[in-house]
Design a protein around this motif. Structure first.
Motif, PDB file in Angstrom:
ATOM      1  N   THR A   1     -15.356 -11.220  20.580  1.00  0.00           N
ATOM      2  CA  THR A   1     -14.765 -10.842  21.876  1.00  0.00           C
ATOM      3  C   THR A   1     -15.897 -10.120  22.500  1.00  0.00           C
ATOM      4  OG1 THR A   1     -14.371  -8.472  20.611  1.00  0.00           O
ATOM      5  CG2 THR A   1     -12.544 -10.126  20.463  1.00  0.00           C
ATOM      6  N   THR A   2     -16.013 -10.571  23.933  1.00  0.00           N
ATOM      7  CA  THR A   2     -17.187 -10.272  24.404  1.00  0.00           C
ATOM      8  C   THR A   2     -17.173 -10.425  25.974  1.00  0.00           C
ATOM      9  OG1 THR A   2     -19.500 -11.170  24.839  1.00  0.00           O
ATOM     10  CG2 THR A   2     -17.931 -12.998  24.410  1.00  0.00           C
TER      11      THR A   2
ATOM     12  N   SER B   1     -10.211  -0.889  23.944  1.00  0.00           N
ATOM     13  CA  SER B   1     -10.119  -2.145  23.878  1.00  0.00           C
ATOM     14  C   SER B   1      -9.714  -2.709  22.307  1.00  0.00           C
ATOM     15  CB  SER B   1     -11.508  -2.867  24.082  1.00  0.00           C
ATOM     16  OG  SER B   1     -12.151  -2.538  25.260  1.00  0.00           O
TER      17      SER B   1
ATOM     18  N   GLU C   1     -14.961  -3.456  16.961  1.00  0.00           N
ATOM     19  CA  GLU C   1     -15.298  -3.101  18.454  1.00  0.00           C
ATOM     20  C   GLU C   1     -15.437  -1.584  18.704  1.00  0.00           C
ATOM     21  OE1 GLU C   1     -15.437  -3.152  21.859  1.00  0.00           O
ATOM     22  OE2 GLU C   1     -14.372  -4.944  21.597  1.00  0.00           O
TER      23      GLU C   1
ATOM     24  N   LYS D   1     -13.896 -10.779  27.745  1.00  0.00           N
ATOM     25  CA  LYS D   1     -13.050  -9.404  28.043  1.00  0.00           C
ATOM     26  C   LYS D   1     -12.715  -9.359  29.411  1.00  0.00           C
ATOM     27  CE  LYS D   1     -14.823  -6.425  24.294  1.00  0.00           C
ATOM     28  NZ  LYS D   1     -15.751  -5.234  24.399  1.00  0.00           N
TER      29      LYS D   1
ATOM     30  N   HIS E   1     -23.065  -6.691  30.694  1.00  0.00           N
ATOM     31  CA  HIS E   1     -21.473  -6.666  30.868  1.00  0.00           C
ATOM     32  C   HIS E   1     -21.272  -6.825  32.374  1.00  0.00           C
ATOM     33  CE1 HIS E   1     -20.940  -5.535  26.837  1.00  0.00           C
ATOM     34  NE2 HIS E   1     -22.025  -4.876  26.808  1.00  0.00           N
TER      35      HIS E   1
ATOM     36  N   ASP F   1     -16.895  -7.910  18.264  1.00  0.00           N
ATOM     37  CA  ASP F   1     -17.712  -7.468  19.723  1.00  0.00           C
ATOM     38  C   ASP F   1     -19.191  -7.693  19.135  1.00  0.00           C
ATOM     39  OD1 ASP F   1     -18.354  -6.760  22.275  1.00  0.00           O
ATOM     40  OD2 ASP F   1     -17.854  -4.744  21.843  1.00  0.00           O
TER      41      ASP F   1
ATOM     42  N   GLU G   1     -11.358  -0.653  30.078  1.00  0.00           N
ATOM     43  CA  GLU G   1     -12.018  -1.866  29.727  1.00  0.00           C
ATOM     44  C   GLU G   1     -12.706  -2.530  30.870  1.00  0.00           C
ATOM     45  OE1 GLU G   1      -9.327  -4.821  28.253  1.00  0.00           O
ATOM     46  OE2 GLU G   1      -8.261  -3.396  26.957  1.00  0.00           O
TER      47      GLU G   1
END
Length: 253
Positions: free
Chosen positions: A77-78, A12, A7, A98, A140, A53, A193
């Motif tokens: 983890t995205t 995070s 990551e 996330k 994102h 990630d 985050e």
């Protein structure tokens, strides 16, 4: 269980590490780039499970597996949008959106233990197929607005108008160009985050700054850097020594 976190956003990674420790999982190491991950996996046995990630500081995490064969199970983890998440489902890939929720993390780990650890089966992923299914550039879902309560009123602020976030006397504040500060119901760690890392950087335990708000930067004692932001006088904005190198990289992205 041997686990690994890959990551690039260090806050995070640390948060995920703490959440896993609650589940009695202690990751061997936290890696933050494609290059770092390749080096580690070339010289260490593959773990049982990797929390991965997608977009790292130096490229897509898929590039890791182009350079080193790894048969570990993977939980992504995205921060991908719904379309991309469907792509993961089509490939039977577990994912955590996330910011990661504790119950969803536990459920994902439970699924791993049920499917892979007990049956001793491995998860093989065609990363090229996943990348193709994603179709669109990586996006994102960073927050673009924050609210602050002022008396009986609720004020709304766009992140572009926020010069920095800082903590003082156990409270977290946002600061505007006009010098006004507003108390918000967030912690700096959770803010990291939520904010776009290209625009915001945590220079110390006390402050997160907006790159567009920087007026000047001055060399400071012990190889540190002092950042000056218009009209902000509440505290000295000093880049922590251990963050100076990362800060310089961030400035030139």
């Amino acid at each position: 269980m041997r686990a690994l976190i890959i990551e690039d956003e260090k806050p995070s990674a640390r948060r995920l590490n703490r959440m896993l420790e609650v589940l009695n999982i202690t990751p061997e190491v936290m890696l933050h780039s494609v290059q770092e991950s390749v080096e580690y996996l070339l010289h260490h046995p593959a773990p049982d499970l990797i929390f991965l990630d997608i977009q790292l500081s130096d490229g897509l995490s898929f590039e890791i597996f182009d350079q080193v064969p790894v048969d570990s199970a993977i939980i992504f983890t995205t921060a991908y949008d719904e379309y991309a998440l469907k792509a993961f489902k089509l490939n039977s890939i577990d994912y955590l959106l996330k910011p990661i929720d504790e119950e969803e993390l536990k459920a994902a780990v439970d699924r791993f233990e049920a499917r892979f650890r007990e049956s001793e089966k491995k998860q093989f992923i065609d990363f090229n197929e996943v990348a193709k299914l994603l179709g669109n550039p990586i996006t994102h879902n960073y927050k673009s607005r924050y609210t602050a309560k002022v008396g009986e009123h609720l004020k709304l602020f766009h992140t572009d108008a926020i010069q920095l976030f800082y903590s003082e006397n156990k409270g977290t504040y946002l600061n505007l160009e006009n010098g006004r500060n507003y108390l918000i119901d967030s912690k700096l760690e959770s803010l990291m985050e939520e904010l776009d890392p290209k625009q915001f950087f945590r220079i110390s335990r006390q402050a997160i700054i907006n790159i567009n708000a920087i007026d000047d930067m001055v060399s400071y004692t012990n190889s540190r850097i002092q950042v000056k932001i218009n009209s902000f006088k509440e505290l000295d904005l000093i880049v922590s020594r251990e963050r100076v190198k990362e800060f310089r990289i961030w400035l030139e992205r």
